[in-house]
Motif scaffolding. Structure first.
Motif, PDB file in Angstrom:
ATOM      1  N   PHE A 111      11.055  -7.029 -10.882  1.00 49.36           N
ATOM      2  CA  PHE A 111      10.828  -6.330  -9.732  1.00 49.36           C
ATOM      3  C   PHE A 111       9.810  -5.366  -9.657  1.00 49.36           C
ATOM      4  O   PHE A 111       9.252  -4.803 -10.915  1.00 49.36           O
ATOM      5  N   VAL A 112       8.899  -5.662  -8.639  1.00 47.48           N
ATOM      6  CA  VAL A 112       7.731  -4.427  -8.576  1.00 47.48           C
ATOM      7  C   VAL A 112       7.832  -3.898  -7.387  1.00 47.48           C
ATOM      8  O   VAL A 112       8.487  -4.301  -6.234  1.00 47.48           O
ATOM      9  N   GLU A 113       7.262  -2.470  -7.236  1.00 45.83           N
ATOM     10  CA  GLU A 113       7.254  -1.927  -6.126  1.00 45.83           C
ATOM     11  C   GLU A 113       5.910  -1.908  -5.440  1.00 45.83           C
ATOM     12  O   GLU A 113       4.944  -1.581  -6.231  1.00 45.83           O
ATOM     13  N   ARG A 114       5.624  -2.318  -4.329  1.00 46.90           N
ATOM     14  CA  ARG A 114       4.491  -2.346  -3.467  1.00 46.90           C
ATOM     15  C   ARG A 114       4.560  -1.656  -2.111  1.00 46.90           C
ATOM     16  O   ARG A 114       5.282  -2.075  -1.170  1.00 46.90           O
ATOM     17  N   GLY A 115       3.881  -0.878  -1.950  1.00 49.93           N
ATOM     18  CA  GLY A 115       3.765  -0.161  -0.588  1.00 49.93           C
ATOM     19  C   GLY A 115       5.384   0.282  -0.116  1.00 49.93           C
ATOM     20  O   GLY A 115       5.459   0.506   0.811  1.00 49.93           O
ATOM     21  N   GLY A 116       6.043   1.079  -1.195  1.00 48.51           N
ATOM     22  CA  GLY A 116       7.411   1.532  -0.780  1.00 48.51           C
ATOM     23  C   GLY A 116       8.336   0.373  -0.613  1.00 48.51           C
ATOM     24  O   GLY A 116       9.456   0.808  -0.361  1.00 48.51           O
ATOM     25  N   GLU A 117       8.000  -0.913  -1.081  1.00 43.84           N
ATOM     26  CA  GLU A 117       9.097  -1.873  -0.877  1.00 43.84           C
ATOM     27  C   GLU A 117       9.235  -2.444  -2.262  1.00 43.84           C
ATOM     28  O   GLU A 117       8.123  -2.716  -2.839  1.00 43.84           O
ATOM     29  N   ILE A 118      10.366  -2.973  -2.558  1.00 39.03           N
ATOM     30  CA  ILE A 118      10.725  -3.515  -3.906  1.00 39.03           C
ATOM     31  C   ILE A 118      10.615  -5.162  -3.548  1.00 39.03           C
ATOM     32  O   ILE A 118      11.561  -5.570  -2.753  1.00 39.03           O
ATOM     33  N   VAL A 119       9.735  -5.773  -4.440  1.00 32.60           N
ATOM     34  CA  VAL A 119       9.877  -7.282  -4.235  1.00 32.60           C
ATOM     35  C   VAL A 119      10.011  -7.807  -5.604  1.00 32.60           C
ATOM     36  O   VAL A 119       9.712  -7.254  -6.663  1.00 32.60           O
ATOM     37  N   VAL A 120      10.129  -9.382  -5.615  1.00 33.20           N
ATOM     38  CA  VAL A 120      10.333 -10.190  -6.761  1.00 33.20           C
ATOM     39  C   VAL A 120       9.052 -10.694  -7.118  1.00 33.20           C
ATOM     40  O   VAL A 120       8.480 -11.346  -6.117  1.00 33.20           O
ATOM     41  N   GLU A 121       8.493 -10.664  -8.251  1.00 33.59           N
ATOM     42  CA  GLU A 121       7.365 -11.366  -8.395  1.00 33.59           C
ATOM     43  C   GLU A 121       7.750 -12.389  -9.584  1.00 33.59           C
ATOM     44  O   GLU A 121       8.146 -12.193 -10.596  1.00 33.59           O
ATOM     45  N   LYS A 122       7.089 -13.566  -9.313  1.00 29.57           N
ATOM     46  CA  LYS A 122       7.438 -14.532 -10.340  1.00 29.57           C
ATOM     47  C   LYS A 122       6.038 -14.696 -11.387  1.00 29.57           C
ATOM     48  O   LYS A 122       4.943 -14.062 -11.152  1.00 29.57           O
ATOM     49  N   GLY A 123       6.474 -15.497 -12.423  1.00 19.18           N
ATOM     50  CA  GLY A 123       5.321 -15.336 -13.649  1.00 19.18           C
ATOM     51  C   GLY A 123       5.123 -13.846 -14.314  1.00 19.18           C
ATOM     52  O   GLY A 123       3.958 -13.848 -14.451  1.00 19.18           O
ATOM     53  N   CYS A 124       6.061 -13.071 -14.160  1.00 18.20           N
ATOM     54  CA  CYS A 124       5.780 -11.611 -14.537  1.00 18.20           C
ATOM     55  C   CYS A 124       6.563 -11.444 -16.058  1.00 18.20           C
ATOM     56  O   CYS A 124       7.750 -11.767 -15.996  1.00 18.20           O
ATOM     57  N   ASP A 125       5.931 -10.921 -16.901  1.00 21.36           N
ATOM     58  CA  ASP A 125       6.654 -10.626 -18.192  1.00 21.36           C
ATOM     59  C   ASP A 125       6.739  -9.120 -18.198  1.00 21.36           C
ATOM     60  O   ASP A 125       5.789  -8.329 -18.917  1.00 21.36           O
ATOM     61  N   ALA A 126       7.742  -8.362 -17.725  1.00 24.40           N
ATOM     62  CA  ALA A 126       8.262  -7.146 -17.704  1.00 24.40           C
ATOM     63  C   ALA A 126       8.799  -6.805 -19.093  1.00 24.40           C
ATOM     64  O   ALA A 126       9.570  -7.708 -19.681  1.00 24.40           O
ATOM     65  N   PRO A 127       8.324  -5.733 -19.652  1.00 26.32           N
ATOM     66  CA  PRO A 127       9.002  -5.325 -20.976  1.00 26.32           C
ATOM     67  C   PRO A 127      10.460  -5.013 -20.755  1.00 26.32           C
ATOM     68  O   PRO A 127      10.865  -4.416 -19.801  1.00 26.32           O
ATOM     69  N   GLU A 128      11.175  -5.437 -21.738  1.00 29.64           N
ATOM     70  CA  GLU A 128      12.462  -4.868 -21.943  1.00 29.64           C
ATOM     71  C   GLU A 128      12.606  -3.424 -22.004  1.00 29.64           C
ATOM     72  O   GLU A 128      11.654  -2.750 -22.823  1.00 29.64           O
ATOM     73  N   GLY A 129      13.693  -2.877 -21.610  1.00 31.79           N
ATOM     74  CA  GLY A 129      13.656  -1.393 -21.586  1.00 31.79           C
ATOM     75  C   GLY A 129      12.478  -0.417 -20.837  1.00 31.79           C
ATOM     76  O   GLY A 129      12.112  -1.006 -19.853  1.00 31.79           O
ATOM     77  N   GLY A 130      11.893   0.155 -21.738  1.00 33.23           N
ATOM     78  CA  GLY A 130      10.768   0.908 -20.967  1.00 33.23           C
ATOM     79  C   GLY A 130      11.206   2.179 -20.395  1.00 33.23           C
ATOM     80  O   GLY A 130      10.404   2.675 -19.584  1.00 33.23           O
ATOM     81  N   PHE A 131      12.412   2.545 -20.268  1.00 36.76           N
ATOM     82  CA  PHE A 131      12.850   3.747 -19.331  1.00 36.76           C
ATOM     83  C   PHE A 131      13.103   4.887 -20.295  1.00 36.76           C
ATOM     84  O   PHE A 131      13.017   4.859 -21.670  1.00 36.76           O
TER      85      PHE A 131
END
Length: 155
Positions: A111-131
């Motif tokens: 999930f990424v936030e772009r221009g105030g909207e949340i979208v799903v981006e494929k091929g993305c390696d988001a880190p676990e946790g990080g909060f």
């Protein structure tokens, strides 16, 4: 003479592992809890303990995006607590607690936030946790719109 419990507010970031719980007194982080257990196992004992040690005045949580089940369980527990204790429940999106970085979704998507909207981006390696829990509770990040933010990517 009955013991008077100190007032506090509670913030739960339970969109992924580890689950983070922060207890805030006068807006400052006073206690921090972290668990790699599932929300349904981690949150009840923490909430029970804090309920009897503090006079909770408000609950805050990250409403998503993230793990569908983690968000759902966190919301149900906190909403039940809010109703039972007659205190408000506030919510913010999870990007407020990870500096706006991508959040893991299904497989290699995030999930990424772009221009105030949340979208799903494929091929993305988001880190676990990080909060992280903020050292100071910024109430302006939260709204009374506390329903979970479920964004389910197409399978």
């Amino acid at each position: 003479m009955p013991r008077v419990s100190p007032e506090a507010e509670l913030l739960v970031v339970g969109v992924t592992s580890p689950i983070l719980v922060g207890l805030y007194r006068d807006g400052e982080l006073a206690e921090r809890f972290e668990s790699r257990q599932k929300s349904s196992k981690a949150l009840p004992p923490i909430l029970h303990d804090l309920r009897y040690r503090y006079d909770l005045k408000a609950l805050y949580y990250a409403r998503g995006p993230g793990s569908f089940m983690a968000i759902k369980v966190t919301y149900v527990l906190l909403k039940t607590f809010a109703i039972a204790l007659d205190i408000p429940l506030f919510a913010a999106d999870a990007f407020a607690f990870n500096s706006g970085r991508p959040i893991k979704a299904v497989g290699r998507s995030c999930f990424v936030e772009r221009g105030g909207e949340i979208v799903v981006e494929k091929g993305c390696d988001a880190p676990e946790g990080g909060f992280t829990l903020p050292p100071r509770l910024d109430r302006t990040l939260f709204t009374q719109e506390s329903e979970p933010l479920y964004i389910l990517p197409a399978v």
